[in-house]
Design a protein around this motif. Structure first.
Motif, mmCIF file in Angstrom:
data_model
loop_
_atom_site.group_PDB
_atom_site.id
_atom_site.type_symbol
_atom_site.label_atom_id
_atom_site.label_comp_id
_atom_site.label_asym_id
_atom_site.label_seq_id
_atom_site.Cartn_x
_atom_site.Cartn_y
_atom_site.Cartn_z
ATOM 1 N N PHE A 196 0.872 -1.183 0.000
ATOM 2 C CA PHE A 196 0.000 0.000 0.000
ATOM 3 C C PHE A 196 0.909 1.232 0.000
ATOM 4 O O PHE A 196 1.854 1.301 0.770
ATOM 5 N N TYR A 197 0.642 2.184 -0.893
ATOM 6 C CA TYR A 197 1.517 3.360 -0.985
ATOM 7 C C TYR A 197 1.615 4.045 0.384
ATOM 8 O O TYR A 197 0.694 3.947 1.202
ATOM 9 N N VAL A 198 2.731 4.728 0.628
ATOM 10 C CA VAL A 198 2.906 5.454 1.889
ATOM 11 C C VAL A 198 3.293 6.890 1.598
ATOM 12 O O VAL A 198 4.128 7.160 0.734
ATOM 13 N N ARG A 199 2.667 7.820 2.323
ATOM 14 C CA ARG A 199 3.054 9.226 2.253
ATOM 15 C C ARG A 199 3.274 9.704 3.680
ATOM 16 O O ARG A 199 2.316 9.921 4.435
ATOM 17 N N ASN A 200 4.544 9.775 4.091
ATOM 18 C CA ASN A 200 4.888 10.262 5.428
ATOM 19 C C ASN A 200 5.637 11.578 5.313
ATOM 20 O O ASN A 200 6.645 11.643 4.628
ATOM 21 N N HIS A 201 5.175 12.598 6.009
ATOM 22 C CA HIS A 201 5.882 13.878 5.982
ATOM 23 C C HIS A 201 7.115 13.871 6.869
ATOM 24 O O HIS A 201 7.939 14.765 6.790
ATOM 25 N N GLY B 176 -2.112 14.855 13.849
ATOM 26 C CA GLY B 176 -1.435 13.582 14.087
ATOM 27 C C GLY B 176 -0.358 13.710 15.147
ATOM 28 O O GLY B 176 -0.123 14.796 15.689
ATOM 29 N N ASP C 32 2.802 12.976 14.535
ATOM 30 C CA ASP C 32 4.118 13.172 13.917
ATOM 31 C C ASP C 32 4.516 14.629 13.961
ATOM 32 O O ASP C 32 3.920 15.474 13.325
ATOM 33 N N TYR D 58 1.452 17.296 11.890
ATOM 34 C CA TYR D 58 0.662 17.229 10.657
ATOM 35 C C TYR D 58 -0.806 17.419 11.001
ATOM 36 O O TYR D 58 -1.310 16.823 11.959
ATOM 37 N N ASP E 51 3.408 2.477 9.287
ATOM 38 C CA ASP E 51 3.437 3.462 8.210
ATOM 39 C C ASP E 51 2.046 3.980 7.854
ATOM 40 O O ASP E 51 1.921 5.030 7.239
ATOM 41 N N ARG F 83 -6.179 6.136 12.910
ATOM 42 C CA ARG F 83 -6.128 7.171 11.876
ATOM 43 C C ARG F 83 -7.535 7.523 11.438
ATOM 44 O O ARG F 83 -8.481 6.756 11.666
ATOM 45 N N GLY G 233 -5.893 11.701 -0.170
ATOM 46 C CA GLY G 233 -5.323 11.011 0.990
ATOM 47 C C GLY G 233 -4.869 11.949 2.097
ATOM 48 O O GLY G 233 -4.897 11.590 3.274
ATOM 49 N N GLY G 234 -4.471 13.151 1.732
ATOM 50 C CA GLY G 234 -3.955 14.116 2.696
ATOM 51 C C GLY G 234 -4.922 14.450 3.823
ATOM 52 O O GLY G 234 -4.522 14.930 4.880
ATOM 53 N N LYS H 298 -3.119 10.363 9.939
ATOM 54 C CA LYS H 298 -2.626 9.147 10.592
ATOM 55 C C LYS H 298 -2.179 9.466 12.008
ATOM 56 O O LYS H 298 -1.978 10.627 12.345
ATOM 57 N N TRP H 299 -1.987 8.455 12.819
ATOM 58 C CA TRP H 299 -1.516 8.600 14.203
ATOM 59 C C TRP H 299 -2.319 9.709 14.903
ATOM 60 O O TRP H 299 -1.772 10.629 15.510
HETATM 61 N N1 LIG Z 1 -0.182 12.320 10.623
HETATM 62 C C1 LIG Z 1 -0.051 12.267 9.290
HETATM 63 N N2 LIG Z 1 -1.113 11.930 8.554
HETATM 64 C C2 LIG Z 1 -1.021 11.853 7.217
HETATM 65 C C3 LIG Z 1 0.168 12.177 6.544
HETATM 66 C C4 LIG Z 1 1.308 12.508 7.338
HETATM 67 O O1 LIG Z 1 2.416 12.737 6.834
HETATM 68 N N3 LIG Z 1 1.148 12.547 8.705
HETATM 69 N N4 LIG Z 1 0.198 12.159 5.155
HETATM 70 C C5 LIG Z 1 -1.100 12.315 4.485
HETATM 71 C C6 LIG Z 1 -1.076 12.093 3.058
HETATM 72 S S1 LIG Z 1 -0.564 13.392 2.087
HETATM 73 C C7 LIG Z 1 -1.575 10.950 2.490
HETATM 74 S S2 LIG Z 1 -1.683 10.788 0.807
HETATM 75 C C8 LIG Z 1 -2.040 9.828 3.324
HETATM 76 C C9 LIG Z 1 -1.312 8.552 2.965
HETATM 77 O O2 LIG Z 1 -1.729 7.485 3.739
HETATM 78 P P1 LIG Z 1 -0.894 6.128 3.691
HETATM 79 O O3 LIG Z 1 0.552 6.473 3.951
HETATM 80 O O4 LIG Z 1 -1.475 5.219 4.696
HETATM 81 O O5 LIG Z 1 -1.059 5.596 2.300
HETATM 82 O O6 LIG Z 1 -1.831 10.079 4.696
HETATM 83 C C10 LIG Z 1 -2.135 11.402 5.100
HETATM 84 N N5 LIG Z 1 -2.133 11.490 6.519
#
Ligand SMILES: Nc1nc2c(c(=O)[nH]1)N[C@H]1C(S)=C(S)[C@@H](COP(=O)(O)O)O[C@H]1N2
Ligand SMILES: [Mo]
Length: 886
Positions: A104-109, A210, A212, A219, A249, A255, A263-264, A268-269
């Motif tokens: 599954f793609y991941v986008r973590n800042h 979140g 993070d 975030y 991740d 979440r 997705g943004g 998450k967290w």
């Molecule tokens: N706390 C937190 N939530 C976040 C992010 C993040 O970096 N930190 N990235 C967001 C973005 S831009 C996307 S596209 C999705 C990606 O979720 P996934 O990594 O589970 O695919 O999480 C979102 N939620």
């Protein structure tokens, strides 16, 4: 009330989850102890087999995520860290409707928050404009709320952004078409939980935050309260994914999942939910996930923050999109002579709509959009709807009543081989139930988000030994991976246009101006080098480095390199394309064939592209000094002080308050910025003016070269000047062939040299490296070295650091002499007049007056000045070995 503040009263009101919440209502037609697992052979899709990674990958070990096992198939899009990845498109498609969590793609800042204690104790709050602020744990959610399970597709707003970056660089990294994945999420209706907190009148937004912690705060983002309360929108507080707890991740342990939106928004967290009257003012809500109007350039967007504050440009619902998975990029089909006319190839891929809207058609064209044929669509999501209510992975699968579509669908179309053979490309486009159809042309915007033009796969017709075959080419490959027809026809692509010029009648944009190319490879050399060989040459004894996929041996040039041996050693075993191309002149490039030893093989290129061989751009664990000669380090612009009309002091915040810069006296560092318009890397070297012992921050003095009617201004200094406070800049170093060790002791190209007198000659901002050495000599009372500084400028007010220089001179009259010369001096000027050239130098800088072999000249200024000084000094007795040009 904003998302970042909570008054004391409000935090006092927080209380534990009310234990009097009604228990989960028993399911109407299923006993509550029904099997957690679905039927053994249901009609709907079950998750694909999962193999949770058990080992921490080597590349992750040095990063803050060094505790987290991951799947090595994932393609890294932003170097090693933070973790932003997509699966290879065919792997993603082969997973089927549901994606396993490891692919599954991941986008973590930033770094993934580590949960040390029992996940059930994970706390989060509901605060802001609510009658009943709550502090809940994950246990409370599980015990007191109804659990639901249903499939949801998440898509990063940057999906397919690489295509935008090829046309014109955006401010985002290069997603391919696999920034999208689907899972069965299990959790609680977000609306149900919010209703317990009782939103107050006037409340309109739900902000989320979140755990993070990032450079610009936690975030966070927001959605509308109205949407959260609408069951048709299906917004969820999720703890499960494909029947298991979320993986780290993806937001473990809790979440938000916001179906149908980018997705943004799915934070998450999750730690805080704040009900407000206004949209989130979180940094990431403001400066991310927007589609600004196409004419807003990166520069304009950086200069005028109102573009970012306009809620109309914030994106929520996804845009209609589709892509082709098969034929895959570089897939080949042989055409045997006995291919029958009926034989078909099944083209297939995915499509998704936004806001819960159904994809109602997918169309394929083999003639560049003149005619279209209808593809078959498989709506896997509907099979869960049709299954009716049942217990499923710890939640109720109950989608029968819901009309919205939260998931991607798969489309396919059989095409006779004979037709593929006659076509040059395969286009696909999707339409949703509101007849939102994908556009032909790209809508380019600063952040490169929501890219969704027709997806085009090019067909190459090839013949090898009489054997005909078709080879397919996708638009791009993710990250820096080369390949794709867009790269190939780059020059013919223009902003807003989706592809190659179709013919003279078409309105393609202007071709991009061609750069002057210098051959940097040895003619006829056909040697391939593996990543393994490259990595063996990572030390100072035999450093190899890579530019544009070609490998060079820097060993014979170590001594001669004008930037000192260190600049080659720092690049050893790394890809230094950006720096090399940015810094070197055409003359330097023309010298490269001599050092060329081969080409890196494809595997090696991919490894470098995905950052496996380099730690560059990584946020490694902070050390007592900031600079790292082998990796770019980020520092935030903290303040900008105007020193004169064209000079500023930029103060950057280091990683830690107790950190020093780590720059030896006499050395420099490189600063890397992106050109605000073209997004090309600009790299220049600077010498900070702050003391080497300064902690927590560094100060860089920069003279801004503005555009004038006669000539364009300085790219770097203009980019620096337009940098908003709070933004990052990349630094790397130290570099330079000269070091001042104190008491007259110098190192020049690693060789020691004892100096009794310095002659320091500089013009304009050339003072900065000179000043650093001068200050070191003056501040050390025991250092007997003599300094004569000759500093040339136009006007009196152009003399940089004058107060400091004068102060040192006053306190150290016995060992220092300052000579300022001005070309446009005021009438009462008592100093020298005229430019730094032969007459002035003859009068004040004769070698004889500096004693025998123990004097040295340090020179820094614009190139013409350095050249004329060099000639004049030779004439008055100085030798080349006495001179050092910064
Ligand atoms: N706390 C937190 N939530 C976040 C992010 C993040 O970096 N930190 N990235 C967001 C973005 S831009 C996307 S596209 C999705 C990606 O979720 P996934 O990594 O589970 O695919 O999480 C979102 N939620
Ligand atoms: Mo995203």
């Amino acid at each position: 009330m904003t998302s970042d503040t909570m008054t004391k009263e409000e935090s006092m009101q927080l209380r534990r989850a009310p234990m009097d919440l009604p228990p989960t209502p028993p399911d109407s037609d299923q006993s509550s102890d029904a099997a957690e697992k679905p039927d053994s052979d249901p009609d709907y899709d079950l998750p694909p087999p999962t193999r949770p990674p058990t080992e921490v990958l080597e590349v992750d070990k040095k990063t803050p995520d060094g505790w987290l096992p991951r799947d090595s198939r994932l393609i890294r899009l932003t170097g090693v860290h933070p973790f932003n990845v997509e699966a290879p498109l065919s792997d993603l498609y082969n997973e089927g409707f549901l994606t396993s969590p490891e692919l599954f793609y991941v986008r973590n800042h930033g770094p993934v928050p580590k949960v040390e204690s029992d996940a059930l104790d994970w706390e989060f709050t509901i605060e802001g404009m609510v009658e009943q602020p709550l502090k809940l744990t994950l246990r409370d959610l599980l015990e007191h709320h109804e659990q639901k399970t249903y499939p949801i597709t998440l898509v990063c707003a940057g999906n397919r952004r690489k295509e935008q970056n090829v046309v014109r660089k955006t401010k985002g990294f290069s997603w391919g078409a696999a920034g999208v994945s689907t899972a069965l999420f299990t959790g609680v209706s977000m609306g149900d939980v919010l209703r317990y907190a009782k939103p107050k009148r006037g409340a309109r937004y739900v902000c989320m935050e979140g755990a993070d912690k990032l450079p610009n705060g936690y975030y966070g983002t927001s959605v509308k309260l109205n949407w959260v309360l609408d069951p048709n929108r299906g917004m969820m507080l999720a703890h499960g994914m494909n029947g298991e707890p979320l993986r780290p991740d993806h937001g473990y342990p809790l979440r938000a999942v916001i179906p149908g939106q980018i997705g943004g928004r799915s934070v998450k967290w999750l730690k805080r939910i704040i009900v407000t009257a206004e949209p989130s003012d979180n940094w990431y809500h403001l400066w991310d996930n927007r589609v600004l109007p196409t004419m807003v350039s990166p520069e304009e967007s950086a200069n005028n923050e109102n573009w970012w504050k306009d809620e109309r440009y914030a994106i929520y619902d996804l845009s209609t999109n589709s892509a082709t998975a098969y034929p895959a990029h570089d897939e080949k089909i042989s055409l045997s002579p006995d291919t029958t006319p009926e034989e078909t190839y099944t083209v297939r891929g995915y499509a998704y709509g936004g806001g819960g809207r159904r994809i109602t058609r997918v169309e394929v064209s083999l003639d560049r959009g003149r005619t279209w044929r209808l593809a078959n669509i498989d709506y896997a999501e509907d099979r869960y709807r049709e299954a009716g209510p049942q217990q499923f992975y710890g939640g109720t699968l109950d989608m029968e009543w819901r009309e919205s579509c939260f998931c991607w669908c798969f489309w396919n179309l059989g095409i006779p081989m004979s037709e593929l053979e006659r076509s040059d490309d395969i286009f696909v486009r999707a339409m949703d139930e509101s007849m939102n159809v994908q556009p032909r042309d790209m809508y380019w915007s600063v952040l490169g988000m929501m890219n969704n033009p027709w997806f085009r796969v090019v067909i190459h017709h090839e013949t090898n030994d009489g054997q005909k075959s078709l080879r397919f080419e996708h638009p791009t490959q993710p990250a820096l991976i080369p390949g794709g027809w867009m790269e190939r026809v780059k020059k013919e692509l223009a902003n807003g246009y989706w592809g190659e010029r179709l013919g003279s009648d078409e309105t393609a944009g202007q071709p991009v101006e061609e750069e002057k190319q210098v051959a940097m490879t040895k003619e006829g050399l056909k040697n391939t080098i593996t990543i393994h060989d490259l990595r063996k040459h990572d030390k100072e004894d035999a450093p190899w480095f890579v530019v544009n996929g070609e490998v060079y041996d820097g060993t014979p040039f170590l001594k001669e390199h004008p930037g000192g041996a260190q600049s080659i050693i720092s690049a050893a075993a790394l890809d230094s394309t950006d720096e090399f191309m940015a810094i070197h002149s055409e003359t330097a490039k023309a010298m490269m064939p001599e050092y060329h030893i081969g080409s890196l093989d494809d595997e090696g290129k991919a490894a470098l592209a995905s950052g496996e061989a380099s730690q560059a751009d990584s946020d490694a664990t902070p050390s007592p000094t900031f600079l790292d000669s082998r990796a770019w380090k980020k520092a935030i612009l903290q303040s900008k002080t105007t020193v004169s009309w064209d000079t500023r002091i930029f103060t950057f915040k280091l990683e830690r308050d107790d950190q020093t810069l780590g720059l030896p006296t006499g050395q420099h560092l490189m600063i890397r910025l992106r050109d605000p318009v073209t997004r090309e890397a600009i790299i220049r070297s600077y010498t900070p003016i702050s003391e080497t012992s300064q902690r927590g921050t560094m100060d860089v003095l920069v003279k801004i070269y503005f555009d004038t009617p006669q000539r364009k201004g300085g790219k770097m200094s203009l980019a620096m000047d337009s940098l908003p406070l709070g933004h990052f800049v990349d630094f790397k170093g130290p570099i330079g062939k000269f070091k001042y060790l104190g008491n007259g002791q110098c190192l020049v190209n690693q060789l020691e040299r004892q100096v009794k007198r310095f002659l320091m000659i500089c013009g304009g901002s050339g003072i900065t490296p000179i000043y650093q050495v001068f200050r070191a000599v003056m501040q050390d009372k025991g250092d007997p070295t003599q300094c004569v500084v000759l500093d040339g400028n136009r006007l009196l007010e152009d003399i940089l650091c004058k107060t400091n220089l004068d102060g040192f001179a006053r306190d150290n009259a016995e060992k220092c002499k300052l000579l300022y010369t001005l070309t446009q001096a005021p009438e009462d000027w008592a100093g020298l007049r005229g430019r730094i050239a032969a007459p002035l130098l003859k009068e004040h800088c004769e070698r004889a007056s500096f004693g025998a072999g123990d004097a040295m000249v340090l020179i820094c200024g614009p190139e013409p000045l350095e050249k004329s000084v060099h000639e004049a000094l030779l004439e008055i007795g100085w030798r080349d070995e006495d001179m050092l040009f910064f």
